[in-house]
Design a protein around this motif. Structure first.
Motif, PDB file in Angstrom:
ATOM      1  N   ALA A  82      17.880   0.213   2.804  1.00  0.00           N
ATOM      2  CA  ALA A  82      18.776  -0.858   3.225  1.00  0.00           C
ATOM      3  C   ALA A  82      20.230  -0.499   2.980  1.00  0.00           C
ATOM      4  N   ARG A  83      20.478   0.487   2.136  1.00  0.00           N
ATOM      5  CA  ARG A  83      21.855   0.798   1.774  1.00  0.00           C
ATOM      6  C   ARG A  83      22.346   2.137   2.287  1.00  0.00           C
ATOM      7  N   CYS A  84      21.449   3.021   2.653  1.00  0.00           N
ATOM      8  CA  CYS A  84      21.874   4.376   3.018  1.00  0.00           C
ATOM      9  C   CYS A  84      22.959   4.324   4.086  1.00  0.00           C
ATOM     10  N   PRO A  85      24.141   4.826   3.801  1.00  0.00           N
ATOM     11  CA  PRO A  85      25.244   4.715   4.750  1.00  0.00           C
ATOM     12  C   PRO A  85      24.978   5.449   6.057  1.00  0.00           C
ATOM     13  N   GLU A  86      24.207   6.516   5.996  1.00  0.00           N
ATOM     14  CA  GLU A  86      23.953   7.272   7.222  1.00  0.00           C
ATOM     15  C   GLU A  86      22.599   6.887   7.814  1.00  0.00           C
ATOM     16  N   GLN A  87      21.981   5.902   7.254  1.00  0.00           N
ATOM     17  CA  GLN A  87      20.636   5.485   7.656  1.00  0.00           C
ATOM     18  C   GLN A  87      19.689   6.672   7.727  1.00  0.00           C
ATOM     19  N   ALA A  88      19.812   7.505   6.716  1.00  0.00           N
ATOM     20  CA  ALA A  88      18.989   8.709   6.676  1.00  0.00           C
ATOM     21  C   ALA A  88      17.654   8.429   5.997  1.00  0.00           C
ATOM     22  N   ILE A  89      17.578   7.316   5.278  1.00  0.00           N
ATOM     23  CA  ILE A  89      16.340   7.012   4.575  1.00  0.00           C
ATOM     24  C   ILE A  89      15.584   5.951   5.356  1.00  0.00           C
ATOM     25  N   SER A  90      14.322   6.202   5.538  1.00  0.00           N
ATOM     26  CA  SER A  90      13.507   5.166   6.168  1.00  0.00           C
ATOM     27  C   SER A  90      12.242   5.014   5.342  1.00  0.00           C
ATOM     28  N   MET A  91      11.559   3.907   5.561  1.00  0.00           N
ATOM     29  CA  MET A  91      10.345   3.665   4.806  1.00  0.00           C
ATOM     30  C   MET A  91       9.145   4.080   5.649  1.00  0.00           C
ATOM     31  N   LYS A  92       8.127   4.597   4.976  1.00  0.00           N
ATOM     32  CA  LYS A  92       6.949   5.075   5.705  1.00  0.00           C
ATOM     33  C   LYS A  92       6.194   3.917   6.344  1.00  0.00           C
ATOM     34  N   LYS A  93       6.025   2.853   5.597  1.00  0.00           N
ATOM     35  CA  LYS A  93       5.186   1.763   6.097  1.00  0.00           C
ATOM     36  C   LYS A  93       6.006   0.657   6.747  1.00  0.00           C
ATOM     37  N   LEU A  94       6.960   0.171   5.996  1.00  0.00           N
ATOM     38  CA  LEU A  94       7.709  -0.981   6.487  1.00  0.00           C
ATOM     39  C   LEU A  94       9.130  -0.549   6.846  1.00  0.00           C
ATOM     40  N   SER A  95       9.241   0.127   7.973  1.00  0.00           N
ATOM     41  CA  SER A  95      10.558   0.602   8.374  1.00  0.00           C
ATOM     42  C   SER A  95      11.355  -0.552   8.973  1.00  0.00           C
ATOM     43  N   ASN A  96      12.655  -0.304   9.151  1.00  0.00           N
ATOM     44  CA  ASN A  96      13.514  -1.312   9.758  1.00  0.00           C
ATOM     45  C   ASN A  96      12.978  -1.727  11.121  1.00  0.00           C
ATOM     46  N   GLU A  97      12.484  -0.748  11.871  1.00  0.00           N
ATOM     47  CA  GLU A  97      11.988  -1.043  13.217  1.00  0.00           C
ATOM     48  C   GLU A  97      10.802  -2.004  13.144  1.00  0.00           C
TER      49      GLU A  97
ATOM     50  N   GLU B  20       0.814  -1.206   0.000  1.00  0.00           N
ATOM     51  CA  GLU B  20       0.000   0.000   0.000  1.00  0.00           C
ATOM     52  C   GLU B  20       0.848   1.255   0.000  1.00  0.00           C
ATOM     53  N   GLY B  21       1.416   1.501  -1.132  1.00  0.00           N
ATOM     54  CA  GLY B  21       2.122   2.749  -1.347  1.00  0.00           C
ATOM     55  C   GLY B  21       3.170   3.081  -0.312  1.00  0.00           C
ATOM     56  N   ASP B  22       4.067   2.154  -0.075  1.00  0.00           N
ATOM     57  CA  ASP B  22       5.178   2.455   0.796  1.00  0.00           C
ATOM     58  C   ASP B  22       6.070   3.466   0.082  1.00  0.00           C
ATOM     59  N   LYS B  23       6.587   4.403   0.833  1.00  0.00           N
ATOM     60  CA  LYS B  23       7.440   5.417   0.221  1.00  0.00           C
ATOM     61  C   LYS B  23       8.679   5.626   1.082  1.00  0.00           C
ATOM     62  N   ALA B  24       9.746   5.964   0.404  1.00  0.00           N
ATOM     63  CA  ALA B  24      10.968   6.274   1.122  1.00  0.00           C
ATOM     64  C   ALA B  24      10.925   7.725   1.592  1.00  0.00           C
ATOM     65  N   VAL B  25      11.441   7.961   2.785  1.00  0.00           N
ATOM     66  CA  VAL B  25      11.502   9.325   3.310  1.00  0.00           C
ATOM     67  C   VAL B  25      12.947   9.614   3.688  1.00  0.00           C
ATOM     68  N   VAL B  26      13.425  10.771   3.287  1.00  0.00           N
ATOM     69  CA  VAL B  26      14.806  11.123   3.588  1.00  0.00           C
ATOM     70  C   VAL B  26      14.835  12.071   4.773  1.00  0.00           C
ATOM     71  N   ASP B  27      15.655  11.722   5.739  1.00  0.00           N
ATOM     72  CA  ASP B  27      15.913  12.638   6.846  1.00  0.00           C
ATOM     73  C   ASP B  27      16.997  13.593   6.371  1.00  0.00           C
ATOM     74  N   GLU B  28      16.596  14.814   6.062  1.00  0.00           N
ATOM     75  CA  GLU B  28      17.534  15.720   5.398  1.00  0.00           C
ATOM     76  C   GLU B  28      18.705  16.094   6.287  1.00  0.00           C
ATOM     77  N   GLY B  29      18.469  16.073   7.583  1.00  0.00           N
ATOM     78  CA  GLY B  29      19.555  16.411   8.488  1.00  0.00           C
ATOM     79  C   GLY B  29      20.664  15.391   8.468  1.00  0.00           C
ATOM     80  N   LYS B  30      20.296  14.132   8.208  1.00  0.00           N
ATOM     81  CA  LYS B  30      21.299  13.069   8.248  1.00  0.00           C
ATOM     82  C   LYS B  30      21.994  12.882   6.917  1.00  0.00           C
TER      83      LYS B  30
END
Lengths: 570, 247
Positions: free
Chosen positions: A543-558, A494-504
């Motif tokens: 899964a690859r972001c070296p600074e773990q700045a990207i997370s998924m809206k729906k299915l995050s790592n957590e 259901e429309g999972d999207k990547a979100v970038v934490d701009e600070g990281k």
């Protein structure tokens, strides 16, 4: 001047290419998961004829398929046919009648694909709809012009039965202009009328000798065969024309006993409007093709056809249709000895049945002028569409017209603005713009289910085997659209999207490289930005972001970790 | 060999198998992800840390990835993860990547059964041992850190296309590089972990890690520069180091 509001729809190329915008990506995704029943339901949302289109559609979706760039298009039409056949195999689906929400009666004149689709759509909305059909059976050209070996009659009957189930009334044997007129329908209380009578008259050759015995127009010929009438089929038959009707007529003649069938076409093979695989099948049937010839006259003997005299042609500059214009070569007359001539040059609207008020005054152009956006005619409450307005086209285009008419009629009856938000621009979301990664790979398998004209009985034997292969074929879909909207209970999808934490974000470019879709670009600040229209939510970047700045809206790592913990706590 | 079948977590691509058709063994838990390449390497190691005895990654056979090459990304990640598992003293067989074509006739259940038997055949799970936990934690932290992830994300770009200087790195060279970096990062994060517990000297660390003190010192110099570690105090003549909070 008021500003026009253009609706922009973002669709994958297959869906954008389909005149009826059938949600191809969705049903292919469902087939991939083995949900054949749901797949048919998805098709039925946009198209009442899955089995018919699965057999005879000219599949613009496959031509547009982005997979072509990689190896070859997904066999969309074959998949559609397969799911429709599987559904039928389990017994005819009986639709629940839709309760009549509205009281305004709608009359539809013509029981072909356009009329039936309009009836289908309006019945789904809750209108009482009546379809008037001149012939004994509804289906129009689908029933009477497409030969049995391409489209079985029971398939047509089956799909129409589904439409009837919804509560559409079909009155057959009622001729427009004779039994009913616009006035009589209005008097009977029909509030809106949709004219979809199609093009029923075959175009004439306009050469001497056309009235000889043994000259029969392709449409009349096919109709007579479909009706089971006895007609004398000659030993040597010449079919004139290069469209699908010509091929159908030629193959029908051959199958009904003609010894030799030839197709005479005035342009060359490349310009033939017939589908390439139909041409191939015709060649397999032993039909001869003569290109760059045009009949000059039909020579008769005792009132019967004896030969066609033809002129050779050469190709000149491209005309307005984009095809090269044939130019006759002088003194190149030659004859083909035949005893039957079937002109298949196209069809015209039967203008005699239409009320004169509707006909356009202009000599050129279609005889019936309608607003292309709303399909209104110059009489309020009367709409017209399908072949009657566009000239002979395809089933799927007729379906598109039927859908358009249904929307217009609904708005007209509800007193809404017919034009508002109708014009839409379609933007293709071919995400696979960067073929860099794909060029390396090559196509290794032939699409296993592309067997275009197995009969139903033949296909039945394959169904079980095909189910698996169909899933594999569907698997090849690249899913160009951001979301298939297949409405399957796929929680993940259901429309999972990547979100970038701009600070990281440090602008290391890894996500840009990893993203298979090209949805991530760095902005001027050097920070990654996700284009949500394109992002498919695969999560590779997260899964690859070296600074773990990207997370998924729906299915995050957590969340994945939570799932692991619950699984292990079991 | 323990009596109970091993607990196995299977991360499966959303597109690979049809859920209704699978018969999943009792000891296996299937977790659906969008693509097998979506599995963060740190997450895989975390799963081991949380008590899974085997981890299966199931994806689609190349070249049929729904996301073009997510399965290849997974392959690279698994290659690196196996190196880390060896360093951590865990059998690399406990992690398996399976790229299966949907057209294959075998059922997922068979694959799962085979894998759990393989894991079962390994000796008792060492996951309870403290040193292994330390190692795994260090490995997990290494995979969540910048250097390894950048390398992983860039592998395709570097080996198949070009780096910023227009050079193409041969595969063997890259693998050698990866080996070195994986090892170095593992040791650094282990040092980080150990000094987090209490301040330690180079000598002590060298003893625990089983490498030369000079190598440890080199790592510590590096880590100090990155702000991972700092001098805590000097006991006699021995400096003791303490980990700093990273990020």
């Amino acid at each position: 001047m008021t500003e026009k509001t253009l609706q922009i729809r973002k669709l994958p190329p297959c869906r954008a290419a389909c005149p009826a915008h059938v949600n191809v990506q969705a049903y292919v995704a469902l087939i991939q998961r083995g949900k054949f029943k749901e797949a048919v339901e998805v098709i039925r949302k946009d198209l009442p004829f899955p089995a018919i289109c699965g057999r005879v559609c000219f599949s613009p979706c496959e031509d547009a398929c982005a997979r072509v760039n990689l190896d070859q298009a997904v066999a969309i039409r074959a998949l559609k046919r397969l799911v429709a056949d599987i559904e039928r195999e389990q017994g005819r689906v009986i639709a629940q009648p839709v309760p009549k929400k509205y009281s305004e009666k709608v009359a539809i004149i013509g029981g072909g694909p356009a009329g039936l689709t309009a009836a289908y759509e309006l019945a789904k909305l809750g209108y009482p709809v009546t379809v008037f059909e001149r012939m004994d059976e509804p289906g129009g050209m689908m029933r009477y012009c497409i030969p049995d070996f391409r489209l079985e009659k029971f398939v047509v009957a089956n799909e129409i039965a589904y439409i009837k189930d919804l509560g559409v009334e079909i009155k057959t044997g009622v001729e427009f202009g004779r039994d009913i007129t616009l006035e009589s329908l209005k008097n009977e209380g029909y509030k809106a009328i949709f004219i979809a009578i199609g093009t029923q008259v075959g175009m004439k050759l306009n050469v001497p000798g056309e009235d000889l015995e043994g000259v029969i127009n392709a449409v009349d010929f096919l109709r007579a065969i479909a009706l089971g009438k006895k007609i004398v089929i000659g030993e040597k038959v010449a079919v004139i024309g290069g469209g699908n009707t010509a091929i159908d007529a030629a193959r029908t003649a051959k199958k009904h006993g003609a010894k030799e069938v030839m197709i005479l076409y005035r342009r060359s093979r490349e310009e033939m409007p017939a589908l390439p695989h139909e041409v191939e099948l015709a060649e397999k049937d032993g039909i001869k093709f003569y290109f760059l010839v045009t009949p000059k006259q039909i020579i008769g003997e005792n009132g019967k056809v004896k030969a066609v005299e033809c002129l050779r042609m050469r190709l000149g500059e491209p005309d307005e249709s984009g095809r090269r214009r044939p130019i006759p070569i002088a003194f190149s007359e030659h004859q083909y000895e035949v005893d039957m001539v079937i002109p298949a040059l196209g069809q015209l609207v039967e203008t005699s049945v239409l009320p004169p008020g509707l006909l356009s005054k202009e000599k050129r152009g279609p005889p019936l002028q309608v607003d292309p956006l709303t399909l209104e005619t110059n009489i309020p409450g009367v709409f017209a569409g399908g072949d009657v307005a566009t000239g002979p086209a395809s089933i799927i285009e007729a379906v598109a017209a039927g859908k358009r008419a249904a929307v217009s009629i609904h708005r007209y009856l509800r007193g809404e603005d017919l034009r508002k938000d109708r014009e839409e621009a379609i933007e293709e979301t071919t995400w696979v713009k960067d073929w860099r990664l794909l060029e390396k790979k090559e196509r290794r398998y032939e699409s296993p289910i592309e067997k275009p004209h197995l009969s139903f009985e033949e296909a039945r034997a394959y169904l079980e085997k095909l189910k698996r292969q169909a899933r594999f074929e569907a698997f090849r879909c690249l899913g160009c659209g951001p979301c298939a909207e297949c409405l399957a209970s796929m929680d993940l999808c259901e429309g999972d999207k990547a979100v970038v934490d701009e600070g990281k974000c440090v602008g290391c470019n890894v996500c840009v490289v990893v993203c298979p879709v090209g949805a991530i670009k760095k902005n001027e600040k050097g920070v990654a930005q996700v284009n949500e229209d394109v992002c498919k939510g695969c999560g590779l970047c997260a899964a690859r972001c070296p600074e773990q700045a990207i997370s998924m809206k729906k299915l995050s790592n957590e969340q994945i970790l939570d799932m692991v913990l619950t699984a292990l706590a079991r | 060999m323990s009596s109970n079948p091993p607990r196995i977590i299977c991360f499966m691509c959303n597109w690979a198998f049809c859920e209704e058709e699978m018969c999943i063994p009792y000891n296996v838990d299937v977790i659906r992800v969008m693509c097998v390449g979506r599995m963060d390497p740190a997450l895989v190691l975390e799963t081991f840390l949380k008590g899974a005895e085997g981890v299966m990654l199931v994806g689609c056979k190349p070249p049929d990835c729904h996301f073009v090459d997510g399965n290849l990304h997974a392959e690279r990640a698994v290659k690196m993860l196996k190196k880390l598992l060896v360093l951590a003293g865990l059998e690399p067989e406990r992690l398996k990547l399976m790229l299966i074509s949907p057209l294959e006739d075998r059922d997922f259940g068979q694959y799962a059964k085979e894998f759990s038997e393989e894991v079962w055949r390994l000796r008792d799970s060492p996951l309870k041992r403290e040193d292994i936990i330390i190692n795994l934690t260090a490995a997990k932290e290494a995979t969540s850190a910048f250097r390894l992830r950048v390398l992983l994300g860039r592998e395709e770009e570097l080996t198949e296309f070009m780096n910023a200087y227009g050079e193409k790195i041969p595969e063997e060279e890259f693998n050698a590089l990866l080996d070195d970096i994986v090892k170095a990062e593992f040791i650094r994060y282990k040092i980080h972990y150990l000094t987090r517990i209490k301040p330690r000297s180079v000598k002590e660390l060298a003893q625990i890690l089983g490498i030369k003190p000079s190598a440890v010192l080199r790592h510590i110099t590096n880590m100090r520069r990155k702000g991972m570690i700092a001098l805590d105090r000097v006991e006699g003549y021995t400096p003791l180091y303490k980990a700093l909070e990273v990020r």
